[in-house]
Enzyme design. Sequence first.
Site, PDB file in Angstrom:
ATOM      1  N   LYS A  16      95.050 -65.115 -22.415  1.00  0.00           N
ATOM      2  CA  LYS A  16      93.938 -64.164 -22.566  1.00  0.00           C
ATOM      3  C   LYS A  16      94.258 -62.839 -21.866  1.00  0.00           C
ATOM      4  O   LYS A  16      94.099 -61.769 -22.431  1.00  0.00           O
ATOM      5  CB  LYS A  16      92.658 -64.772 -21.980  1.00  0.00           C
ATOM      6  CG  LYS A  16      91.526 -63.772 -21.822  1.00  0.00           C
ATOM      7  CD  LYS A  16      90.297 -64.383 -21.224  1.00  0.00           C
ATOM      8  CE  LYS A  16      90.077 -64.109 -19.769  1.00  0.00           C
ATOM      9  NZ  LYS A  16      89.871 -62.740 -19.344  1.00  0.00           N
ATOM     10  N   ASN A  17      94.725 -62.933 -20.624  1.00  0.00           N
ATOM     11  CA  ASN A  17      94.912 -61.707 -19.848  1.00  0.00           C
ATOM     12  C   ASN A  17      96.137 -60.907 -20.278  1.00  0.00           C
ATOM     13  O   ASN A  17      96.372 -59.816 -19.785  1.00  0.00           O
ATOM     14  CB  ASN A  17      95.002 -62.030 -18.347  1.00  0.00           C
ATOM     15  CG  ASN A  17      93.641 -62.427 -17.803  1.00  0.00           C
ATOM     16  OD1 ASN A  17      92.642 -62.381 -18.510  1.00  0.00           O
ATOM     17  ND2 ASN A  17      93.604 -62.832 -16.541  1.00  0.00           N
ATOM     18  N   CYS A  38      82.596 -60.931 -16.272  1.00  0.00           N
ATOM     19  CA  CYS A  38      82.071 -61.938 -15.344  1.00  0.00           C
ATOM     20  C   CYS A  38      81.487 -61.274 -14.109  1.00  0.00           C
ATOM     21  O   CYS A  38      82.026 -60.299 -13.598  1.00  0.00           O
ATOM     22  CB  CYS A  38      83.197 -62.880 -14.914  1.00  0.00           C
ATOM     23  SG  CYS A  38      83.677 -64.050 -16.175  1.00  0.00           S
ATOM     24  N   ARG A  97      82.877 -54.618  -9.320  1.00  0.00           N
ATOM     25  CA  ARG A  97      84.235 -54.474  -9.872  1.00  0.00           C
ATOM     26  C   ARG A  97      84.452 -53.012 -10.235  1.00  0.00           C
ATOM     27  O   ARG A  97      84.389 -52.618 -11.393  1.00  0.00           O
ATOM     28  CB  ARG A  97      84.425 -55.393 -11.080  1.00  0.00           C
ATOM     29  CG  ARG A  97      84.381 -56.857 -10.687  1.00  0.00           C
ATOM     30  CD  ARG A  97      84.533 -57.774 -11.858  1.00  0.00           C
ATOM     31  NE  ARG A  97      85.905 -57.969 -12.279  1.00  0.00           N
ATOM     32  CZ  ARG A  97      86.281 -58.844 -13.201  1.00  0.00           C
ATOM     33  NH1 ARG A  97      85.375 -59.598 -13.788  1.00  0.00           N
ATOM     34  NH2 ARG A  97      87.539 -58.971 -13.541  1.00  0.00           N
ATOM     35  N   ASP A 135      91.745 -66.707 -10.402  1.00  0.00           N
ATOM     36  CA  ASP A 135      91.204 -67.324 -11.617  1.00  0.00           C
ATOM     37  C   ASP A 135      91.297 -68.851 -11.590  1.00  0.00           C
ATOM     38  O   ASP A 135      90.641 -69.526 -12.371  1.00  0.00           O
ATOM     39  CB  ASP A 135      91.924 -66.794 -12.867  1.00  0.00           C
ATOM     40  CG  ASP A 135      91.499 -65.377 -13.199  1.00  0.00           C
ATOM     41  OD1 ASP A 135      90.539 -64.883 -12.579  1.00  0.00           O
ATOM     42  OD2 ASP A 135      92.133 -64.758 -14.071  1.00  0.00           O
ATOM     43  N   ARG A 180      84.930 -67.373 -24.094  1.00  0.00           N
ATOM     44  CA  ARG A 180      85.608 -66.080 -23.895  1.00  0.00           C
ATOM     45  C   ARG A 180      87.094 -66.273 -23.632  1.00  0.00           C
ATOM     46  O   ARG A 180      87.887 -65.389 -23.947  1.00  0.00           O
ATOM     47  CB  ARG A 180      84.994 -65.338 -22.701  1.00  0.00           C
ATOM     48  CG  ARG A 180      83.675 -64.648 -22.999  1.00  0.00           C
ATOM     49  CD  ARG A 180      83.270 -63.758 -21.844  1.00  0.00           C
ATOM     50  NE  ARG A 180      84.454 -63.123 -21.303  1.00  0.00           N
ATOM     51  CZ  ARG A 180      84.730 -62.983 -20.006  1.00  0.00           C
ATOM     52  NH1 ARG A 180      83.876 -63.415 -19.116  1.00  0.00           N
ATOM     53  NH2 ARG A 180      85.834 -62.409 -19.609  1.00  0.00           N
TER      54      ARG A 180
HETATM   55  C1  UD1 Z   1      92.287 -59.151 -13.883  1.00  0.00           C
HETATM   56  C2  UD1 Z   1      92.098 -60.373 -14.730  1.00  0.00           C
HETATM   57  C3  UD1 Z   1      91.149 -61.343 -14.058  1.00  0.00           C
HETATM   58  C4  UD1 Z   1      91.651 -61.668 -12.654  1.00  0.00           C
HETATM   59  C5  UD1 Z   1      91.935 -60.394 -11.874  1.00  0.00           C
HETATM   60  C6  UD1 Z   1      92.593 -60.643 -10.525  1.00  0.00           C
HETATM   61  C7  UD1 Z   1      92.365 -59.565 -16.973  1.00  0.00           C
HETATM   62  C8  UD1 Z   1      91.751 -59.296 -18.294  1.00  0.00           C
HETATM   63  N1  UD1 Z   1      91.549 -59.978 -16.010  1.00  0.00           N
HETATM   64  O1  UD1 Z   1      91.026 -58.519 -13.744  1.00  0.00           O
HETATM   65  O2  UD1 Z   1      91.089 -62.529 -14.833  1.00  0.00           O
HETATM   66  O3  UD1 Z   1      90.670 -62.414 -11.965  1.00  0.00           O
HETATM   67  O4  UD1 Z   1      92.817 -59.529 -12.619  1.00  0.00           O
HETATM   68  O5  UD1 Z   1      93.754 -61.352 -10.689  1.00  0.00           O
HETATM   69  O6  UD1 Z   1      93.565 -59.454 -16.811  1.00  0.00           O
HETATM   70  N2  UD1 Z   1      89.385 -53.073  -7.781  1.00  0.00           N
HETATM   71  C9  UD1 Z   1      88.903 -51.927  -7.205  1.00  0.00           C
HETATM   72  N3  UD1 Z   1      89.058 -50.750  -7.911  1.00  0.00           N
HETATM   73  C10 UD1 Z   1      89.686 -50.687  -9.115  1.00  0.00           C
HETATM   74  C11 UD1 Z   1      90.177 -51.876  -9.683  1.00  0.00           C
HETATM   75  C12 UD1 Z   1      90.020 -53.061  -8.996  1.00  0.00           C
HETATM   76  O7  UD1 Z   1      88.341 -51.930  -6.120  1.00  0.00           O
HETATM   77  O8  UD1 Z   1      89.787 -49.594  -9.684  1.00  0.00           O
HETATM   78  C13 UD1 Z   1      89.241 -54.356  -7.052  1.00  0.00           C
HETATM   79  C14 UD1 Z   1      88.353 -55.343  -7.815  1.00  0.00           C
HETATM   80  O9  UD1 Z   1      86.994 -55.109  -7.554  1.00  0.00           O
HETATM   81  C15 UD1 Z   1      88.819 -56.671  -7.274  1.00  0.00           C
HETATM   82  C16 UD1 Z   1      90.326 -56.425  -7.060  1.00  0.00           C
HETATM   83  O10 UD1 Z   1      90.481 -55.011  -6.998  1.00  0.00           O
HETATM   84  O11 UD1 Z   1      88.213 -56.937  -6.042  1.00  0.00           O
HETATM   85  C17 UD1 Z   1      91.210 -57.012  -8.140  1.00  0.00           C
HETATM   86  O12 UD1 Z   1      90.821 -56.484  -9.372  1.00  0.00           O
HETATM   87  P1  UD1 Z   1      91.836 -56.304 -10.586  1.00  0.00           P
HETATM   88  O13 UD1 Z   1      93.182 -56.805 -10.196  1.00  0.00           O
HETATM   89  O14 UD1 Z   1      91.720 -54.915 -11.078  1.00  0.00           O
HETATM   90  O15 UD1 Z   1      91.214 -57.298 -11.639  1.00  0.00           O
HETATM   91  P2  UD1 Z   1      90.940 -57.035 -13.183  1.00  0.00           P
HETATM   92  O16 UD1 Z   1      92.035 -56.227 -13.768  1.00  0.00           O
HETATM   93  O17 UD1 Z   1      89.545 -56.606 -13.376  1.00  0.00           O
END
Ligand code: UD1
Length: 418
Positions: free
Chosen positions: A22-23, A116, A121, A307, A399
């Site tokens: 998925k990711n 989720c 986020r 995850d 999903r």
């Molecule tokens: C992706 C994955 C999700 C997984 C996560 C962490 C996909 C589609 N989803 O989500 O399944 O749980 O990585 O491995 O690939 N953050 C900030 N600012 C930003 C971006 C992120 O503060 O601009 C924080 C987030 O709130 C969170 C952490 O960084 O606490 C990790 O987030 P991130 O690695 O960006 O996760 P996703 O890409 O949303």
Amino acid sequence: MQKLIIEGVHQLEGEIKIQGAKNSVLPILAASLLCGEKCVVGNCPKILDVDISLKIIEYLGCKTKFADSKLTIDSSNLSKNEIPESLMRKMRSSIIFLGALIARTGRAKLTLPGGCELGPRPIDMHLEGLRQLGVKITESHGIIECSVMKKLKGCNIVLSFPSVGATENLMITASACEGKTTISNAAREPEIVDLAAFLNKMGANVSGAGSSTITIEGTKKFYTIEHSIIPDRIAAITYMAAAAVTGSKLTLREIPREIINSAISIFEESGCAIKEYEKNVLNIISPERLQSVKTVRTMPYPGFPTDAQAIIMAMTTMSFGTSVFVETIFESRFKHVSELMRLGADIKVEGKVAIVEGVKRLSGANVTATDLRGSAALVVAALAAEGETAISNLTHLDRGYEDIEKILKSVKAKIKRV
Ligand code: UD1
């Protein structure tokens, strides 16, 4: 409303082929917009998040065709650069279209994404990186408007945290920039490596993916390509946990051991034997009763994946002894705990720490899925719970998991969707 009905305490037996990730597929579908021609994406999982991505892609004016796990995206007629709030809110990954739209059209207008509820986020790292690449961004009333100031120009970006989504968005945009971009403290997940492989096939020049420094030489010309999605490591961990919690033997096909190393050590600590009989084929053999695991601390890859936290927690609810989980990535990722407790689990949460005292038995109950991986955790626990468990609110599960009940049924689980 659909429910999964699971009758627990039946051993599983057989083989499972692991679905496409998925990711991986979600950022790759967004990146396919750069092509301007046809891209074929193979091993594409049939999951709700892919359906939502396709709705966005079609809304933008592109054509899609999905047959036999092969998805064709023809982005030659892309005619819009706005994504409506109704589509943005359906999943967190909708934000990955931001980088792709800017790279393809120089503009993008969208709202904050949904997904989720795991705590706040933010997307500040995505936006800051795009600004550095030459994008003017205004945010007002939840609407984000982006336009390229003069031209997209490569630069050095240092992420304050290895965000998966920010790394992906910036890789996609940087692929269409003039000159070289370096992303330091980049995420190192296997899905980042897959995105780099896809971009490179399309004509980009991305190096270093999988390490914490990624370099991208921008290009103007992208080509029509075919690419196959890597296997879903979280789905693999889910089916392994299902085997572990039911004292079963299972064979998993098409899962490279190295992308689930951090989880394998947890399975081994709990008493399971994991053997790789041939390349990408893993056997899990589980003991009658699992041992507890000392401390599971979620970390960016190659650490233990956030995850998989809920899924492994479900597995430890019936193990012998005390297991500790520390969630370091998301603020609010213990929503599954109260539902696991309905099944008889003994779990205490204090801030970012959950302490699981293994119990001798779980018993079936009515539970409600709270988020995608929390839903998978409920399925795992239900397979070990005496009697019948009914899991409602299945949209989350759908999903990310392709045909989960058919797959579990094929390995002799007593599961049905009603
Ligand atoms: C992706 C994955 C999700 C997984 C996560 C962490 C996909 C589609 N989803 O989500 O399944 O749980 O990585 O491995 O690939 N953050 C900030 N600012 C930003 C971006 C992120 O503060 O601009 C924080 C987030 O709130 C969170 C952490 O960084 O606490 C990790 O987030 P991130 O690695 O960006 O996760 P996703 O890409 O949303």
